[in-house]
Design a protein around this motif. Structure first.
Motif, PDB file in Angstrom:
ATOM      1  N   HIS A  47       0.849  -1.192   0.000  1.00 46.82           N
ATOM      2  CA  HIS A  47       0.000   0.000   0.000  1.00 46.82           C
ATOM      3  C   HIS A  47       0.888   1.246   0.000  1.00 46.82           C
ATOM      4  O   HIS A  47       2.125   1.143  -0.031  1.00 46.82           O
ATOM      5  N   LEU A  48       0.277   2.415   0.024  1.00 47.10           N
ATOM      6  CA  LEU A  48       1.034   3.654  -0.085  1.00 47.10           C
ATOM      7  C   LEU A  48       1.943   3.879   1.115  1.00 47.10           C
ATOM      8  O   LEU A  48       2.916   4.632   1.025  1.00 47.10           O
ATOM      9  N   GLY A  49       1.654   3.258   2.251  1.00 48.65           N
ATOM     10  CA  GLY A  49       2.571   3.330   3.380  1.00 48.65           C
ATOM     11  C   GLY A  49       3.910   2.708   3.035  1.00 48.65           C
ATOM     12  O   GLY A  49       4.974   3.240   3.390  1.00 48.65           O
ATOM     13  N   HIS A  50       3.885   1.573   2.319  1.00 48.80           N
ATOM     14  CA  HIS A  50       5.136   0.974   1.841  1.00 48.80           C
ATOM     15  C   HIS A  50       5.807   1.882   0.805  1.00 48.80           C
ATOM     16  O   HIS A  50       7.034   1.961   0.724  1.00 48.80           O
ATOM     17  N   ALA A  51       4.976   2.562   0.009  1.00 53.88           N
ATOM     18  CA  ALA A  51       5.515   3.382  -1.071  1.00 53.88           C
ATOM     19  C   ALA A  51       6.360   4.534  -0.551  1.00 53.88           C
ATOM     20  O   ALA A  51       7.246   5.026  -1.264  1.00 53.88           O
ATOM     21  N   MET A 216      12.053   6.769   7.741  1.00 54.12           N
ATOM     22  CA  MET A 216      10.936   7.481   7.129  1.00 54.12           C
ATOM     23  C   MET A 216       9.731   7.498   8.080  1.00 54.12           C
ATOM     24  O   MET A 216       9.510   6.543   8.837  1.00 54.12           O
ATOM     25  N   PRO A 217       8.944   8.571   8.036  1.00 56.95           N
ATOM     26  CA  PRO A 217       7.734   8.619   8.864  1.00 56.95           C
ATOM     27  C   PRO A 217       6.758   7.525   8.454  1.00 56.95           C
ATOM     28  O   PRO A 217       6.768   7.043   7.313  1.00 56.95           O
ATOM     29  N   LEU A 218       5.893   7.142   9.390  1.00 57.39           N
ATOM     30  CA  LEU A 218       4.839   6.176   9.097  1.00 57.39           C
ATOM     31  C   LEU A 218       3.624   6.933   8.561  1.00 57.39           C
ATOM     32  O   LEU A 218       3.172   7.903   9.173  1.00 57.39           O
ATOM     33  N   LEU A 219       3.112   6.506   7.444  1.00 58.46           N
ATOM     34  CA  LEU A 219       1.964   7.171   6.828  1.00 58.46           C
ATOM     35  C   LEU A 219       0.686   6.798   7.573  1.00 58.46           C
ATOM     36  O   LEU A 219       0.367   5.615   7.738  1.00 58.46           O
ATOM     37  N   VAL A 220      -0.040   7.800   8.018  1.00 61.50           N
ATOM     38  CA  VAL A 220      -1.321   7.558   8.689  1.00 61.50           C
ATOM     39  C   VAL A 220      -2.344   7.102   7.662  1.00 61.50           C
ATOM     40  O   VAL A 220      -2.382   7.594   6.526  1.00 61.50           O
ATOM     41  N   GLY A 221      -3.173   6.150   8.044  1.00 59.14           N
ATOM     42  CA  GLY A 221      -4.164   5.602   7.127  1.00 59.14           C
ATOM     43  C   GLY A 221      -5.377   6.495   6.948  1.00 59.14           C
ATOM     44  O   GLY A 221      -5.454   7.609   7.474  1.00 59.14           O
ATOM     45  N   ASP A 233      -7.931  -1.980   7.355  1.00 58.96           N
ATOM     46  CA  ASP A 233      -8.778  -1.524   6.249  1.00 58.96           C
ATOM     47  C   ASP A 233      -8.750   0.000   6.105  1.00 58.96           C
ATOM     48  O   ASP A 233      -9.759   0.630   5.807  1.00 58.96           O
ATOM     49  N   ASN A 234      -7.585   0.605   6.331  1.00 56.61           N
ATOM     50  CA  ASN A 234      -7.446   2.058   6.178  1.00 56.61           C
ATOM     51  C   ASN A 234      -6.369   2.381   5.148  1.00 56.61           C
ATOM     52  O   ASN A 234      -5.687   3.387   5.244  1.00 56.61           O
ATOM     53  N   TYR A 235      -6.255   1.511   4.154  1.00 53.17           N
ATOM     54  CA  TYR A 235      -5.126   1.567   3.223  1.00 53.17           C
ATOM     55  C   TYR A 235      -5.551   1.957   1.815  1.00 53.17           C
ATOM     56  O   TYR A 235      -6.730   1.881   1.445  1.00 53.17           O
ATOM     57  N   VAL A 236      -4.557   2.373   1.029  1.00 56.59           N
ATOM     58  CA  VAL A 236      -4.699   2.564  -0.417  1.00 56.59           C
ATOM     59  C   VAL A 236      -3.645   1.682  -1.064  1.00 56.59           C
ATOM     60  O   VAL A 236      -2.442   1.922  -0.906  1.00 56.59           O
ATOM     61  N   GLY A 237      -4.055   0.660  -1.777  1.00 61.46           N
ATOM     62  CA  GLY A 237      -3.111  -0.273  -2.389  1.00 61.46           C
ATOM     63  C   GLY A 237      -2.422   0.324  -3.598  1.00 61.46           C
ATOM     64  O   GLY A 237      -3.024   1.113  -4.340  1.00 61.46           O
ATOM     65  N   VAL A 238      -1.167  -0.043  -3.824  1.00 62.34           N
ATOM     66  CA  VAL A 238      -0.437   0.498  -4.971  1.00 62.34           C
ATOM     67  C   VAL A 238      -0.955  -0.081  -6.282  1.00 62.34           C
ATOM     68  O   VAL A 238      -0.687   0.469  -7.350  1.00 62.34           O
ATOM     69  N   SER A 239      -1.699  -1.188  -6.209  1.00 62.45           N
ATOM     70  CA  SER A 239      -2.222  -1.807  -7.429  1.00 62.45           C
ATOM     71  C   SER A 239      -3.744  -1.700  -7.516  1.00 62.45           C
ATOM     72  O   SER A 239      -4.383  -2.458  -8.239  1.00 62.45           O
ATOM     73  N   GLU A 240      -4.327  -0.756  -6.784  1.00 59.80           N
ATOM     74  CA  GLU A 240      -5.776  -0.544  -6.843  1.00 59.80           C
ATOM     75  C   GLU A 240      -6.180  -0.114  -8.250  1.00 59.80           C
ATOM     76  O   GLU A 240      -5.413   0.527  -8.982  1.00 59.80           O
ATOM     77  N   GLU A 241      -7.418  -0.422  -8.622  1.00 63.65           N
ATOM     78  CA  GLU A 241      -7.970   0.120  -9.860  1.00 63.65           C
ATOM     79  C   GLU A 241      -8.023   1.645  -9.733  1.00 63.65           C
ATOM     80  O   GLU A 241      -8.252   2.176  -8.648  1.00 63.65           O
ATOM     81  N   PRO A 242      -7.802   2.385 -10.841  1.00 66.02           N
ATOM     82  CA  PRO A 242      -7.769   3.850 -10.760  1.00 66.02           C
ATOM     83  C   PRO A 242      -8.984   4.465 -10.070  1.00 66.02           C
ATOM     84  O   PRO A 242      -8.834   5.377  -9.247  1.00 66.02           O
ATOM     85  N   ALA A 243     -10.179   3.969 -10.378  1.00 66.18           N
ATOM     86  CA  ALA A 243     -11.381   4.544  -9.769  1.00 66.18           C
ATOM     87  C   ALA A 243     -11.395   4.321  -8.263  1.00 66.18           C
ATOM     88  O   ALA A 243     -11.822   5.191  -7.494  1.00 66.18           O
ATOM     89  N   VAL A 244     -10.906   3.158  -7.826  1.00 64.99           N
ATOM     90  CA  VAL A 244     -10.868   2.854  -6.392  1.00 64.99           C
ATOM     91  C   VAL A 244      -9.828   3.728  -5.701  1.00 64.99           C
ATOM     92  O   VAL A 244     -10.070   4.288  -4.630  1.00 64.99           O
ATOM     93  N   MET A 245      -8.645   3.873  -6.334  1.00 70.13           N
ATOM     94  CA  MET A 245      -7.603   4.699  -5.742  1.00 70.13           C
ATOM     95  C   MET A 245      -8.062   6.152  -5.633  1.00 70.13           C
ATOM     96  O   MET A 245      -7.872   6.796  -4.581  1.00 70.13           O
TER      97      MET A 245
END
Length: 435
Positions: A47-51, A216-221, A233-245
């Protein structure tokens, strides 16, 4: 690039560098540095926290240094105790490797794969071969008192929560990874500071120059409280469909929006202020959603997610993101993907129903006298996890059928025709009777 200019790029957005002077000296050496990131693939999705960390690794690559993505297939069997209130269930070697395949595939959206700047390793290569004698030598470099300085261990010890001896081995194993790889720099979140410091100590013990720590700081969900996590379940996945992201990024709490810009884009603070001044918080959310949706819709994200990238998509920061034609024809398709995701978000926000609502067929055996309990219907449709949750949402006016708010938790629903179910603002399902 001059060392000070490179250092400015690397230091941006970091929480702490240990030490800054050591990093400046290493950058000034003129040789490609070895930048280590160790990951235990306990879950298969990024997810974007890893990013946040992976993007910093990408910046090292752009500067000509080699990043080493270290898969902790062996340490995954121990389980990282960092931040844990109890012993983590261990995974098998097969489970960690299966998760690793998915992890690596997604990391390729951010990290360059050229051999000159990328290396993939597994710590079972050396940890599985260590003799018990060598493990004792490594363990002798730390004391129990030092281990109990860790906040998570200290808290568990004080509260009488069991700590497995194998958990003490985790930071030692992670530290030995730095020895095996001869790492110049190790990346990690702030919750990894203790483990990364152990790596410095073990490198000194083995006669190596200690690695620099880039924390690096931890990204808040999306809940605005906890760090981003799929389990919460407070995440944004790096491979989400564009509309979902796009939809999820529009839900980022206002108070943490500046952190998302700072950690996930390359816009300058003054530019973010300009965006908020022109378009308010809603406009700022749209700018963030457009940039990140466009970036992660690509096979590999751009090196810099800055004003230039945003404007090449056809937008202008100074006009609060008003639409323009893409400045580069090859980005027209990507701009179209973003526009479609944004249009879907706007349609739902106006109360519309998306075209691609999933259809769920209900087994006739679930019906009694041709009707089904409304809570059970929403649960079967996958919009609630249990009938109890559905009842609570009904009491809070959070569920709709064909646009009408459900107010009676005991309602019996007919399925003579397909129905559109809705939870909250943007979760839909179409239900119909099977057969």
């Amino acid at each position: 690039m001059e060392p000070d200019a490179a250092l400015k790029i690397i230091a941006r957005g970091t929480e702490e560098i240990i030490t800054l002077e050591d990093l400046r000296r290493k950058l000034a050496s003129g040789r490609p540095l070895r930048i280590k990131l160790g990951v235990d693939p306990t879950r298969p999705d990024l997810h974007l926290g890893h990013a946040v960390v992976l993007r910093k690794m990408r910046q090292f690559q752009e500067l000509g240094h080699k990043v080493i993505l270290l898969i902790g297939d062996f340490t995954g069997m121990i389980g990282d105790p960092s931040g844990r209130s109890k012993t983590r269930p261990p995974l098998t070697l097969e489970e960690t490797r299966a998760n690793a395949r998915s992890y690596v595939a997604q990391a390729r959206k951010i990290l360059l794969q050229d051999d000159e700047v990328f290396e993939l390793r597994y710590n079972s290569e050396w940890l599985s071969r260590l003799s018990f004698e060598e493990v004792i030598r490594i363990a002798a470099q730390m004391t129990v008192a030092q281990m109990l300085e860790r906040e998570d261990f200290k808290k568990r010890y004080t509260e009488g929560v069991p700590i497995g001896i194998h958990e003490f081995l985790y930071p030692l194993a992670q530290g030995y990874d730095s020895v095996a790889l001869e790492a110049d720099v190790e990346m990690g979140g702030t919750d990894q500071k203790f483990n990364l410091l152990v790596g410095r100590d073990l490198q000194k013990f083995y006669g190596q120059e200690p690695q620099v720590l880039v924390l690096m700081p931890l990204l808040v969900g999306l809940d605005g409280v906890e760090k981003m996590s799929k389990s919460l379940d407070n995440y944004v996945g790096v491979s989400e469909e564009p509309a979902v992201m796009f939809k999820k990024l529009m839900r980022v709490p206002d108070e943490v929006l500046p952190d998302y810009f700072r950690l996930l884009t390359d816009l300058e603070p003054a530019e973010v202020e300009e965006v908020v001044g022109k378009g308010g918080m809603v406009g700022a959310h749209r700018v963030l959603a457009r940039i990140l949706t466009a970036a992660y819709a690509r096979e590999v994200i751009p090196a810099w997610l800055d004003r230039a990238f945003y404007e090449r998509l056809g937008y202008r920061l100074e006009e609060a993101g008003r639409d323009r034609q893409p400045r580069q024809p090859e980005l027209a398709e990507l701009a179209g993907v973003v526009a479609q995701a944004e249009a879907r978000y706007d349609e739902v926000a106006r109360g519309g129903v998306p075209d691609d609502v999933p259809t769920v067929e209900i087994d006739p055996a679930e019906l009694k006298d041709g009707r089904i309990w409304v809570a059970r219907l929403f649960t079967l449709a996958g919009l609630t996890r249990s009938n109890g949750e559905a009842r609570r949402l009904i009491q809070n006016r959070g569920l709709r059928i064909d646009g009408e708010v459900v107010t009676d938790p005991n309602l019996e629903v007919s399925l003579e025709r397909p129905l559109i179910l809705k939870r909250g603002k943007d979760r839909f399902a179409r239900v119909r009777l099977r057969g």
